[in-house]
Every structure is written in C-alpha cells, then in structure tokens.
Design a protein around this motif. Structure first.
Motif, PDB file in Angstrom:
ATOM      1  N   GLY A 130       0.901  -1.250   0.049  1.00  0.00           N
ATOM      2  CA  GLY A 130       0.052  -0.001  -0.093  1.00  0.00           C
ATOM      3  C   GLY A 130       0.730   1.375   0.148  1.00  0.00           C
ATOM      4  O   GLY A 130       1.855   1.458   0.779  1.00  0.00           O
ATOM      5  N   THR A 131       0.475   2.160  -0.770  1.00  0.00           N
ATOM      6  CA  THR A 131       1.178   3.504  -0.771  1.00  0.00           C
ATOM      7  C   THR A 131       0.181   4.389  -0.081  1.00  0.00           C
ATOM      8  O   THR A 131      -1.113   4.647  -0.522  1.00  0.00           O
ATOM      9  CB  THR A 131       1.434   4.001  -2.281  1.00  0.00           C
ATOM     10  N   TRP A 132       0.473   5.060   1.000  1.00  0.00           N
ATOM     11  CA  TRP A 132      -0.154   6.105   1.727  1.00  0.00           C
ATOM     12  C   TRP A 132      -0.059   7.401   1.094  1.00  0.00           C
ATOM     13  O   TRP A 132       0.857   7.880   0.202  1.00  0.00           O
ATOM     14  CB  TRP A 132       0.193   6.182   3.209  1.00  0.00           C
ATOM     15  N   SER A 133      -1.083   8.295   1.380  1.00  0.00           N
ATOM     16  CA  SER A 133      -1.023   9.757   0.934  1.00  0.00           C
ATOM     17  C   SER A 133       0.002  10.561   0.987  1.00  0.00           C
ATOM     18  O   SER A 133       0.251  11.449   0.176  1.00  0.00           O
ATOM     19  CB  SER A 133      -2.490  10.511   1.262  1.00  0.00           C
ATOM     20  N   ASP A 134       0.969  10.234   2.312  1.00  0.00           N
ATOM     21  CA  ASP A 134       1.904  11.229   2.292  1.00  0.00           C
ATOM     22  C   ASP A 134       3.351  10.389   2.000  1.00  0.00           C
ATOM     23  O   ASP A 134       4.396  10.943   2.253  1.00  0.00           O
ATOM     24  CB  ASP A 134       2.139  11.444   3.950  1.00  0.00           C
ATOM     25  N   GLY A 135       2.934   9.288   0.965  1.00  0.00           N
ATOM     26  CA  GLY A 135       4.330   8.944   0.273  1.00  0.00           C
ATOM     27  C   GLY A 135       4.746   7.403   1.278  1.00  0.00           C
ATOM     28  O   GLY A 135       5.772   7.079   0.476  1.00  0.00           O
ATOM     29  N   SER A 181      -7.104   2.081  -6.928  1.00  0.00           N
ATOM     30  CA  SER A 181      -7.166   3.094  -5.945  1.00  0.00           C
ATOM     31  C   SER A 181      -8.405   2.521  -4.646  1.00  0.00           C
ATOM     32  O   SER A 181      -9.350   2.005  -4.908  1.00  0.00           O
ATOM     33  CB  SER A 181      -8.165   3.941  -6.718  1.00  0.00           C
ATOM     34  N   MET A 182      -7.906   3.116  -3.610  1.00  0.00           N
ATOM     35  CA  MET A 182      -8.860   2.853  -2.463  1.00  0.00           C
ATOM     36  C   MET A 182      -9.990   3.753  -2.641  1.00  0.00           C
ATOM     37  O   MET A 182     -11.109   3.149  -2.081  1.00  0.00           O
ATOM     38  CB  MET A 182      -8.185   3.053  -1.126  1.00  0.00           C
ATOM     39  N   GLU A 183      -9.876   4.551  -2.912  1.00  0.00           N
ATOM     40  CA  GLU A 183     -11.153   5.561  -3.163  1.00  0.00           C
ATOM     41  C   GLU A 183     -12.362   5.031  -3.980  1.00  0.00           C
ATOM     42  O   GLU A 183     -13.262   4.870  -3.782  1.00  0.00           O
ATOM     43  CB  GLU A 183     -10.839   7.054  -3.639  1.00  0.00           C
ATOM     44  N   ASP A 184     -11.688   4.411  -5.239  1.00  0.00           N
ATOM     45  CA  ASP A 184     -12.754   3.687  -6.252  1.00  0.00           C
ATOM     46  C   ASP A 184     -13.462   2.242  -5.387  1.00  0.00           C
ATOM     47  O   ASP A 184     -14.633   2.384  -5.452  1.00  0.00           O
ATOM     48  CB  ASP A 184     -12.172   3.125  -7.468  1.00  0.00           C
ATOM     49  N   VAL A 185     -12.625   1.734  -4.404  1.00  0.00           N
ATOM     50  CA  VAL A 185     -13.090   0.283  -3.701  1.00  0.00           C
ATOM     51  C   VAL A 185     -14.060   0.970  -2.669  1.00  0.00           C
ATOM     52  O   VAL A 185     -15.333   0.467  -2.679  1.00  0.00           O
ATOM     53  CB  VAL A 185     -11.903  -0.119  -3.000  1.00  0.00           C
ATOM     54  N   MET A 186     -13.690   2.019  -1.966  1.00  0.00           N
ATOM     55  CA  MET A 186     -14.728   2.651  -1.142  1.00  0.00           C
ATOM     56  C   MET A 186     -16.048   3.077  -1.709  1.00  0.00           C
ATOM     57  O   MET A 186     -17.146   3.075  -1.212  1.00  0.00           O
ATOM     58  CB  MET A 186     -13.990   3.859  -0.473  1.00  0.00           C
ATOM     59  N   LYS A 187     -16.115   3.636  -2.820  1.00  0.00           N
ATOM     60  CA  LYS A 187     -17.086   4.333  -3.570  1.00  0.00           C
ATOM     61  C   LYS A 187     -18.098   3.217  -3.901  1.00  0.00           C
ATOM     62  O   LYS A 187     -19.358   3.423  -3.691  1.00  0.00           O
ATOM     63  CB  LYS A 187     -16.857   5.250  -4.622  1.00  0.00           C
ATOM     64  N   GLU A 234     -10.913   0.967   6.501  1.00  0.00           N
ATOM     65  CA  GLU A 234      -9.886   1.020   5.601  1.00  0.00           C
ATOM     66  C   GLU A 234      -9.021  -0.224   5.270  1.00  0.00           C
ATOM     67  O   GLU A 234      -8.522  -0.663   4.554  1.00  0.00           O
ATOM     68  CB  GLU A 234      -8.844   2.197   5.945  1.00  0.00           C
ATOM     69  N   ILE A 235      -9.213  -1.063   6.607  1.00  0.00           N
ATOM     70  CA  ILE A 235      -8.453  -2.242   6.627  1.00  0.00           C
ATOM     71  C   ILE A 235      -9.268  -2.943   5.666  1.00  0.00           C
ATOM     72  O   ILE A 235      -8.684  -3.917   4.765  1.00  0.00           O
ATOM     73  CB  ILE A 235      -8.462  -2.917   7.817  1.00  0.00           C
ATOM     74  N   LEU A 236     -10.412  -3.169   5.762  1.00  0.00           N
ATOM     75  CA  LEU A 236     -11.436  -3.954   4.917  1.00  0.00           C
ATOM     76  C   LEU A 236     -11.144  -3.784   3.447  1.00  0.00           C
ATOM     77  O   LEU A 236     -11.078  -4.378   2.460  1.00  0.00           O
ATOM     78  CB  LEU A 236     -12.904  -4.072   5.046  1.00  0.00           C
ATOM     79  N   ALA A 237     -11.083  -2.223   3.090  1.00  0.00           N
ATOM     80  CA  ALA A 237     -10.929  -1.781   1.894  1.00  0.00           C
ATOM     81  C   ALA A 237      -9.698  -2.097   1.339  1.00  0.00           C
ATOM     82  O   ALA A 237      -9.619  -2.546  -0.059  1.00  0.00           O
ATOM     83  CB  ALA A 237     -11.075  -0.105   1.922  1.00  0.00           C
ATOM     84  N   PHE A 238      -8.528  -2.230   2.065  1.00  0.00           N
ATOM     85  CA  PHE A 238      -7.235  -2.572   1.547  1.00  0.00           C
ATOM     86  C   PHE A 238      -7.185  -4.028   1.243  1.00  0.00           C
ATOM     87  O   PHE A 238      -6.709  -4.442   0.040  1.00  0.00           O
ATOM     88  CB  PHE A 238      -6.027  -2.161   2.884  1.00  0.00           C
TER      89      PHE A 238
END
Length: 341
Positions: free
Chosen positions: A239-244, A323-329, A303-307
C-alpha cells in the motif's frame, strides 16, 4: 431437623460451591455485566469464555461474565460447522446457558460477542443485536465484504449503539511501543501472518486480516493505492499512503507460519514480537462494553477491509495498482441496498 444435619447440609453446599468455583463457574453475574455469545464455531468463543469466567480473573474483565450462547454460526463452511457440537458441550463447563435463537439470547444478556466464523452472516446476526440496543463486538472479519461492514456501521449509527471489530493481532507484542511513540513518526511498516484461503471469502478476509490489522495499527489510515502479487504459497500486498509512506503485508501459505513485522520510524526500527494471546483484546472489549467508547475510529476498520478488497481487485487485474477511493465508493453504493432503516 437437627442442628447437626443442618451443619452437614451447609458443609456439603459449601463444598459444592467451592468445586463449581474451581471449574470457573460464573455465579451471581451483575445485571449490566452479562455477556452473550453468537456462534460456537470458533475457538475464540471458548477462549474468551474461559478467560472471563475464570475464578482467577480478578478485575481484569471488570466483572463481565459469559452467561448465554447461541451456537449456530457458520452454515456451510464444514471446517467451522464441525466444531459447533464440541464447543457447545465444552462451553457449558463454564455455566453458560445454551439458547435456541438470537432473540432468546438478547433477553438474557446485556452485551454481545458476535463470534460466528463466517463473515457473510455477520450483517444479518448483528442487526437484531443493534436493534435491541446491546453494545456489540464483532470478531474478525467484521464482515465478508466492505459493503456489509459499512451497512453494520450505518445500522449502529441509526440505532445509536456502538460496535467495533478487531483481530487480536492488533495487540501483537511491541505494538504498544509503536503506539507510545518510541519509534517516532512511523515512516513505513511490513507485517506478515498465515494467509489460509476460504472460497466463500475474499482472500485476505478469512485469515490474512491477522497480518493486515497490525499493518494499519502501525501506519494509521490514509492508504491510497494497493498492489498485490500472488503465488500459490505467498501473497504480497503493498500500500502507498497519501504522504508517500509505504506499508506491506506478506501472507504465508508455504513454509513456517508465524506472525510479526517491522515498523520503520524516525527514531528507531521496532521488530514486532510474537502473538500476544487473547487477553489484551478481551480487556479492550470489556472497556468498550463498560464505556461505549470505540478504542479506535471506525474509519480505520473500514480502511483495513478496503485494503483487503483492493488487494483482491489488484490480483484479478494482474497486479496493477487499485485506488482505495474507487473501492470505497463502490462499496458505499452497495451498502445502501443491503439494509432499510
């Protein structure tokens, strides 16, 4: 009746009570502290009951005792179904009443441990508990899909009843040092655990969650993309986090199994220890039952489940970043169709 006979009867009663206490029998459980279990298809049900109902528990569990259980957990996962009969007999050694339905259970308890091994049943089994206003802990996985977990949290908010879920590996040895800031800011982490697969569940939901949960315990939320490489014996999800920052989970199916990881910090690199047993989680559950305060935000659980769901997407797409955002949506849309409140 002579005084001598009364004395003998009193002595026999005292002996019986002492013997029952020695076997961990829960007696005179205070209203408000009565725990019910749903699902006797997992060893967790027995382990939690044995700890809480032990006469040597002291103040560790604040007087909470398991008093009743509804056995039916999994319906078609044979490895789980086969455990129900044996665990039903075993749990009665701790003075736990076996009931015929969740509805009956709810008349006898104040809080609930949802232990059913099959995450697909968690939404349906959680709803009557929340509707009854009982605080609820859901054992791993919270559900067999991100959308089901979202629906559970929506129901909890609707009924104003707190609920949380966690793997006991959240409390792996040395994680407390990470939480205390010993390593400074966490710059990255690598965790590993066994990763058995069960066809009825997304790959990591069944057992890999035990390694994914400590990854997020160390890293926190903010994961943006997930890439997965999968072979017969090994999974690697990065996983890559938003802060790198980068965090990874290694799932083990070949060779020696185990739990652990490494947390990379500004000040120190901390090697996580071995499995720390059930008690740290159980103590957290009891504090939650007592206070109604979640030990960590629901967003972290989601977020754990989304990962884990994103890792499945990546596998199906040949290992490309997801994209985690796509999975969440997508899951959020699906969750709205699952319950009517």
């Amino acid at each position: 009746m002579t005084k001598r006979w009364i004395s003998i009867k009193a002595g026999v009663l005292a002996t019986v009570m002492a013997l029952l206490s020695g076997f961990g029998i829960a007696q005179n459980v205070t209203k408000g502290k009565r725990v019910g279990i749903i699902g006797l298809d997992t060893s967790h049900s027995i382990a939690f009951t044995k700890a809480m109902n032990s006469p040597t528990a002291g103040d560790s569990f604040l007087g909470y005792k398991v008093v009743a259980a509804y056995p039916q957990g999994s319906l078609d996962i044979q490895s789980s179904v086969d455990r129900i009969e044996g665990y039903t007999k075993e749990i009665q050694n701790y003075d736990v009443e076996i009931v015929a339905s969740i509805e009956e259970l709810l008349t006898k308890v104040d809080v609930v441990l949802l232990e059913t091994n099959d995450g697909r049943r968690h939404l349906e089994q959680a709803l009557p508990v929340l509707k009854a206003g009982k605080r609820l802990f859901i054992d791993k996985p919270m559900a067999a899909s991100l959308s089901d977990a979202m629906a559970i949290f929506d129901a909890a908010e609707h009924y104003n009843v707190p609920v949380f879920s966690a793997s006991s590996l959240r409390y792996i040895a040395k994680m407390d040092e990470v939480a205390s800031g010993k390593a400074g800011k966490v710059l990255g982490a690598e965790t590993f655990s066994p990763c058995k697969l069960e066809p009825t569940h997304p790959d990591f939901f069944w057992y890999g969650i035990h390694g994914v949960e400590p990854l997020f315990t160390a890293m926190g939320t903010g994961c943006k993309t997930v890439v997965r490489v999968s072979t017969a014996d090994t999974d690697m999800a990065i996983g890559t986090w938003s802060d790198g920052r980068i965090g990874s989970f290694r799932g083990l199916r070949g060779g020696k199994a185990g739990y652990g990881g490494v947390v990379f910090g500004e000040k120190e690199i901390i090697t996580l220890g071995s499995y720390n047993g059930y008690n740290p989680l159980l103590e957290e559950i009891v504090r939650f039952f007592e206070s109604g305060v979640l030990p960590f935000p629901k967003e972290e659980t989601l977020e754990i489940l989304a990962f884990m769901e994103a890792a499945d997407w990546s596998k199906k797409k040949g290992g490309i970043p997801v994209s985690m955002e796509d999975v969440m949506k997508k899951a959020e849309k699906e969750s709205k169709k699952k319950i009517k409140l």
